[in-house]
Design a protein around this motif. Structure first.
Motif, mmCIF file in Angstrom:
data_model
loop_
_atom_site.group_PDB
_atom_site.id
_atom_site.type_symbol
_atom_site.label_atom_id
_atom_site.label_comp_id
_atom_site.label_asym_id
_atom_site.label_seq_id
_atom_site.Cartn_x
_atom_site.Cartn_y
_atom_site.Cartn_z
ATOM 1 N N ARG A 1 50.126 41.585 17.858
ATOM 2 C CA ARG A 1 49.695 42.331 16.691
ATOM 3 C C ARG A 1 48.218 42.668 16.835
ATOM 4 N NH1 ARG A 1 49.254 41.061 11.393
ATOM 5 N NH2 ARG A 1 47.421 42.380 11.659
ATOM 6 N N ALA A 2 47.782 43.678 16.104
ATOM 7 C CA ALA A 2 46.370 44.074 16.147
ATOM 8 C C ALA A 2 45.499 42.943 15.618
ATOM 9 C CB ALA A 2 46.150 45.334 15.327
ATOM 10 N N SER A 3 44.322 42.795 16.231
ATOM 11 C CA SER A 3 43.430 41.693 15.860
ATOM 12 C C SER A 3 42.859 41.852 14.463
ATOM 13 C CB SER A 3 42.287 41.590 16.868
ATOM 14 O OG SER A 3 41.371 42.667 16.699
ATOM 15 N N GLU B 1 39.333 45.259 26.237
ATOM 16 C CA GLU B 1 39.529 46.697 26.278
ATOM 17 C C GLU B 1 40.753 47.022 27.125
ATOM 18 O OE1 GLU B 1 35.614 48.125 27.441
ATOM 19 O OE2 GLU B 1 35.152 48.487 25.335
ATOM 20 N N GLY B 2 40.812 48.228 27.714
ATOM 21 C CA GLY B 2 41.980 48.641 28.459
ATOM 22 C C GLY B 2 42.892 49.507 27.608
ATOM 23 N N SER B 3 44.130 49.699 28.051
ATOM 24 C CA SER B 3 45.055 50.569 27.335
ATOM 25 C C SER B 3 45.652 49.921 26.092
ATOM 26 C CB SER B 3 46.189 51.007 28.283
ATOM 27 O OG SER B 3 46.926 49.881 28.721
ATOM 28 N N ASN B 4 45.488 48.618 25.943
ATOM 29 C CA ASN B 4 46.030 47.908 24.781
ATOM 30 C C ASN B 4 44.963 46.954 24.239
ATOM 31 O OD1 ASN B 4 48.050 47.337 22.920
ATOM 32 N ND2 ASN B 4 48.956 45.709 24.174
ATOM 33 N N PRO B 5 43.830 47.496 23.755
ATOM 34 C CA PRO B 5 42.695 46.646 23.377
ATOM 35 C C PRO B 5 42.884 46.007 22.007
ATOM 36 C CG PRO B 5 42.167 48.924 22.927
ATOM 37 C CD PRO B 5 43.522 48.933 23.575
ATOM 38 N N GLY B 6 42.152 44.922 21.775
ATOM 39 C CA GLY B 6 42.092 44.325 20.457
ATOM 40 C C GLY B 6 43.421 43.829 19.932
ATOM 41 N N MET B 7 44.264 43.319 20.818
ATOM 42 C CA MET B 7 45.568 42.812 20.409
ATOM 43 C C MET B 7 45.604 41.290 20.541
ATOM 44 S SD MET B 7 47.243 45.485 19.470
ATOM 45 C CE MET B 7 48.943 44.911 19.383
ATOM 46 N N VAL B 8 46.407 40.648 19.688
ATOM 47 C CA VAL B 8 46.581 39.203 19.707
ATOM 48 C C VAL B 8 47.991 38.894 20.188
ATOM 49 C CG1 VAL B 8 46.579 37.092 18.345
ATOM 50 C CG2 VAL B 8 44.951 38.926 17.812
ATOM 51 N N PHE B 9 48.084 38.088 21.232
ATOM 52 C CA PHE B 9 49.365 37.699 21.797
ATOM 53 C C PHE B 9 49.613 36.211 21.544
ATOM 54 C CE2 PHE B 9 48.546 41.591 23.955
ATOM 55 C CZ PHE B 9 49.782 42.099 24.342
#
Length: 741
Positions: A358-360, A335-343
């Protein structure tokens, strides 16, 4: 002791599967056909963070093992999903831990290790570490406890490998409490453990030799709360040696729930340690490190840090995403301000690879990403578990390859990628929770046209391998025992049991014992000769047994004593010795001169030990309340007689100058007076058995504490071995040091 305080809790949102229409993120059209379903098996309970283990349990091909929230460990045949004989097996609590496996006892079959207990069921809700044989037979159950929790939950996954070079595989695991254990493969606690963590450990250990001494060490994340003894708000990653010693510690201002991963991420031939953090302190007053990924050098110094904007609870994945032959770093955000992202990050400096972040595709990411070369292009692709399905992304471009179970199953763990039936086609094994709260296990198979393969430099299962080492660096299951004496340098000590059995370590040579003699009374103490070539043992009735160049100079064995003998001390010449009784009565033999006693005084607490002065013209007695009684040229330097002690005093040692002394309590608490320097204690640790004695080294730079089971705790001095892992006929009661006082 730290004040009793609530230990970390996992957030309530994880009590329910992370599946909701609002959590899904639209993804571009797939670049490859989705794998074909081969089987699915419903489980009558949620499956949350327990990742599937692929291992051959019954000799009939690869099987799939995992834990569920009904407290059971399940094992299914990889071929068709049917139950493996002898499974499932029940544990005492719900399971979030993932199974680890290896043939630890040499019988040709894997043994399985797993924790039970979950933080979401409340503080101190209980759990244990379990080990099962391949057929489901329970091998052992270890239940941890500490001053806050009578039963510690075990969220962490055991890492299997010999960390103390005793030739036996160990299982090391975090616990939701104040300590964490390292157990031998049979379930016995390793010497020097449990390790005092001061707060909860959700993190799973990684195994790697961090200091180049040839011995596998433990690297693990943890939490930390304000309040003694550590008194820090945040978290840390620690490197811990096989004897339970801290090698280094790296602190951040958020708990480290993430599990460290180890690998050479910059291609220089030396591994690094990569980890995310957590989300406790950010939700309780704020924490700027909750959104970061860290890379450390092997010595615990910072290499780089990257802020993702989302909470980095997941464990990093180290794999070659761009096909250049060097490991990269993959992680998803919660979670947080940039949730569900893939790095996908370059290992050299933490910068983004093309197409990422990119989004998960399915919302929050809690589980560790796994990888394989799904499209046959020579680079590792990312298989991302999310709250709304599994999604595979091209490692070179970030493009969606395929999605599985989109919107109907939450995956809070890590899928495994393997050719489970040996037909040359990759399989994806995944376990999760349906929207209705029930668990489910899946097997999917890639099509032949995809040219999918495991490929090189891939991370195909949770924590990298079956043993869950979390490391690219090969760590042996067992290591040949080292020559502890050669490694530690000159020195040694003797331990004596109540039957007079002698355990001699390094420079302390064996000169005889009463282990095979029928004693009238048990042994209670010992002293060494000045040369170190002999020793005396004293029994409770004052009987003396002399070995080596120790001479018999008299005893009270034939005298009717008012109180039993509790200890002895020799004169500087070695031509005499004192015996002290529980009432402080002194009995002097040889050139030992009587300087006074408390035999005629009514004591508040009994005497527990004595030391002599360097001149031999005085001595001190210590009572169990820490009261000090000085006679002759012995000076009073302080006491604990007026303090309220957590545990009674059981022994003492004097400095070489005679101008100071240490007192030790049964919990290993140390009280230093005069020129005695405090070097550490076990006062805040949970001991298997109480401390019974202490001894200083000849130079006085440090001391050893001795436990009833023969465990040795070294502070400012070298460790020469212990009897902590031995099966003793009688408890250990005393110790002595060659050429010591």
């Amino acid at each position: 002791m730290r004040p009793v305080a609530p230990i970390r809790r996992i957030l309530p949102l994880l009590l329910a599967p992370l599946v909701a229409a609002g959590t899904l993120v639209a993804a571009a059209g797939p670049a490859a056909a989705a794998p074909a379903p081969k089987w699915s098996v419903d489980i009558p309970a949620p499956i949350r963070e327990s990742s599937p283990l692929v291992v051959d349990l019954d000799g009939g091909g690869l099987d799939v093992a995992f834990g569920a929230h009904d407290g059971k460990v399940y094992a299914l045949h990889g071929s068709d999903g049917s139950a493996v004989g002898g499974w499932p097996r029940a544990t005492s609590h719900a399971i979030n831990s993932s199974p680890a496996a290896a043939d630890t006892d040499g019988d040709g079959h894997p043994e399985l290790f797993i924790g039970s207990g979950v933080g979401s069921h409340g503080t101190c809700s209980g759990g244990a570490v379990y080990s099962f044989d391949h057929d489901g037979t329970q091998r052992f159950r270890y239940q941890g406890s500490d001053q806050d929790c009578a039963s510690q939950a075990v969220h962490s996954t055991p890492a299997i490998g010999d960390i103390n070079r005793d030739g036996v595989a160990d299982a090391t695991v975090g616990m939701l409490g104040l300590t964490m254990p390292s157990l031998s493969q049979s379930g016995a606690m390793n010497p020097g453990w449990p390790y005092y963590t001061d707060d909860t450990v959700f993190s799973s250990p990684a195994l790697v030799d961090v200091n180049g001494d040839g011995q596998t060490d433990v690297v693990v994340g943890g939490d930390s709360s304000p309040g003694a003894p550590i008194d820090f708000r945040g978290g840390m990653v620690r490197a811990i040696g096989g004897a339970g010693n801290t090698i280094w510690e790296f602190r951040v201002n958020e708990m480290v729930r993430s599990s460290p991963s180890v690998g050479d991420i910059d291609g220089d031939g030396v591994p690094e340690i990569v980890f995310g953090t957590g989300d406790f302190w950010v939700r309780n007053g704020g924490a700027s490190d909750a959104t970061k990924v860290y890379a450390l050098n092997l010595n615990g110094t910072l290499k780089w840090v990257r802020d993702t904007g989302g909470y980095t609870l997941a464990s990093p994945t180290l794999a070659d995403f761009d096909g250049n032959g060097v490991l990269d770093v993959g992680i998803g955000t919660f979670e947080g301000s940039n949730p569900g992202m893939v790095f996908a990050l370059r290992g050299t400096n933490g910068s983004d690879l093309p197409g990422f972040p990119r989004a998960s595709g399915g919302g929050v990411v809690l589980g560790q990403i796994t990888t394989a070369d799904f499209n046959g292009d020579g680079a590792q692709d990312l298989l991302v578990p999310t709250g709304g399905g599994l999604f595979a992304y091209d490692g070179r471009t970030g493009r969606l390859l395929f999605g599985l179970n989109q919107g109907n199953t939450a995956f809070q763990n890590s899928p495994a990628v393997v050719d489970i039936d040996g037909n040359g086609l990759l399989d994806i094994i995944a376990v999760g929770t349906r929207a209705n709260g029930g668990g489910v296990a899946y097997r999917y198979e890639m099509g032949s046209a995809d040219n999918a393969q495991l490929g090189s430099l891939g991370w195909h299962t949770f924590r990298k391998d079956e043993r869950r080492t979390g490391s690219w660096i090969p760590t042996p299951l067992t290591q040949a025992p080292v020559n502890t004496c050669a490694q530690a340098g000159p020195g040694g000590y003797w331990l004596v049991a109540s039957d007079g059995g002698i355990f001699a370590f390094c420079d302390a040579k064996f000169f005889g014992s009463t282990g095979a003699v029928r004693l009238n009374q048990p042994i209670v103490g010992m002293a060494t000769t000045p040369s170190g070539n002999g020793y005396w043992l004293v029994a409770r009735d004052g009987g003396i047994f002399a070995f080596g160049d120790a001479r018999f100079l008299g005893s009270t064995g034939a005298i009717s004593l008012n109180q039993p003998i509790v200890g002895m001390a020799r004169t500087p010449s070695g031509n005499g010795y004192f015996l002290v009784a529980a009432d402080g009565g002194i009995f002097a033999f040889g050139d030992a001169a009587f300087r006074g006693s408390t035999g005629a005084i009514k004591l508040a607490q009994p005497i527990k030990g004595m030391t002599t002065t360097p001149s031999g013209n005085g001595y001190r007695l210590v009572a169990s309340d820490g009261g000090i009684f000085a006679f002759g040229d012995a000076t009073f330097q302080g006491s604990t007689g007026a303090l309220r002690l957590a545990r009674p005093i059981v022994g003492m040692a004097a400095t070489p100058t005679g101008n100071g002394y240490w007192l030790v309590a049964s919990d290993g608490g140390i009280f230093a007076f005069g020129d005695a320097a405090f070097r550490g204690s076990t006062g805040a640790a949970r001991l298997n058995q109480p401390i019974v004695a202490m001894a200083r080294n000849p130079g006085g730079s440090g001391y050893w504490l001795l436990a009833l089971d023969g465990g040795i705790f070294s502070f400012g001095v070298n460790f020469f071995g212990s009897a902590g892992a031995l099966r003793l006929n009688q408890p250990i009661v005393a110790m002595a040091v060659p050429k010591g006082a």
